[in-house]
Design a protein around this motif. Structure first.
Motif: not given
Length: 267
Positions: A86-93
């Protein structure tokens, strides 16, 4: 429990002290930079520079702080639960949203540079610096989610070095740039038969120096982020449980928090 609270409070105190020291150092370096500009380009150059700088500060200080704070808070909460995917998705978003906001605001500033200059100074001479500030705004927005992410991991060092690099590079690059654009402005003044071009070009040279500092600072963050990313890939295998969040849900949460916090800071 008391020991944990004491450690958290001590870490918060140390982080606050570091940030305050960096802020003081940044103010001192900025003052030195302005003194150099006055000595090279004259009093008018700092006037043209200051209009663009105030605009840059107004558009980035609140919103970029809001972006970094939101990313920091959301990253810390997911890291503590072991939700690394979820952190990975958060970073990209967060990066995409920040880039879009920076592009929109930077484009508006660039396209309306003449009108903004006339509104504040009743002259278009500050428009040279304002146009360069548009690129600075975009870079500031791009950098905000990166150092906000590192703050969410519990380290302030990338943020501190980022701010210091900006100011130091601005001073180092500022002297030759101010001299070059001031002399170029003198030639334009003779051709156009108007003295103010030399000061206007000197102010633009000062903002190009700031842009250089922001660019080098962004490259530093990108390098640190790339080094950290290799370690982060190993953490993705340690996911505690499957609680995947969509980028749409994260995007809505990011936008709501960024806009509400940023608008409160502005008004």
């Amino acid at each position: 429990m008391n020991n944990r609270k004491m450690k958290k409070n001590n870490n918060l105190i140390h982080r606050t002290k570091r940030l305050s020291n960096v802020a003081i150092a940044g103010l001192i370096l900025m003052t030195v930079f302005k003194i150099l500009m006055i000595n090279i380009g004259g009093d008018s150059s700092i006037t043209y520079f200051s209009v663009a700088f105030e605009l840059y500060f107004f558009t980035t200080a609140s919103l970029c702080a809001s972006i970094s704070y939101t990313v920091e808070r959301m990253t810390a909460s997911r890291i503590s639960k072991g939700y690394f995917k979820n952190v990975l998705t958060l970073r990209r978003t967060a990066t995409v949203i920040s880039a879009i906001l920076g592009l929109i605001i930077g484009s508006l500033v660039y396209l309306c540079s003449n009108q903004i200059s006339v509104f504040f100074l009743h002259s278009t001479m500050s428009a040279f610096s304002i146009r360069i500030s548009a690129f600075c705004i975009f870079l500031a927005f791009l950098s905000a989610p990166i150092y906000g992410y590192f703050q969410g991991l519990g380290t302030m060092m990338p943020s501190a070095f980022y701010y210091l690099i900006q100011r130091v590079i601005a001073i180092i690059a500022g002297i030759p740039l101010l001299i070059f654009y001031y002399r170029y402005g003198l030639k334009v003044s003779k051709l156009m038969n108007q003295e103010e071009y030399s000061a206007a070009y000197a102010g633009m040279g000062g903002f190009i120096a700031l842009l250089s500092g922001l660019a080098i600072g962004f490259l530093f963050l990108f390098f640190v982020f790339g080094s950290h990313n290799r370690q982060f890939k190993h953490q993705l295998t340690k996911e505690v449980m499957e609680t995947k969040e969509s980028w749409q849900r994260l995007g809505r949460g990011l936008l709501q928090s960024i806009l509400s916090t940023g608008l409160q800071g502005l008004f």
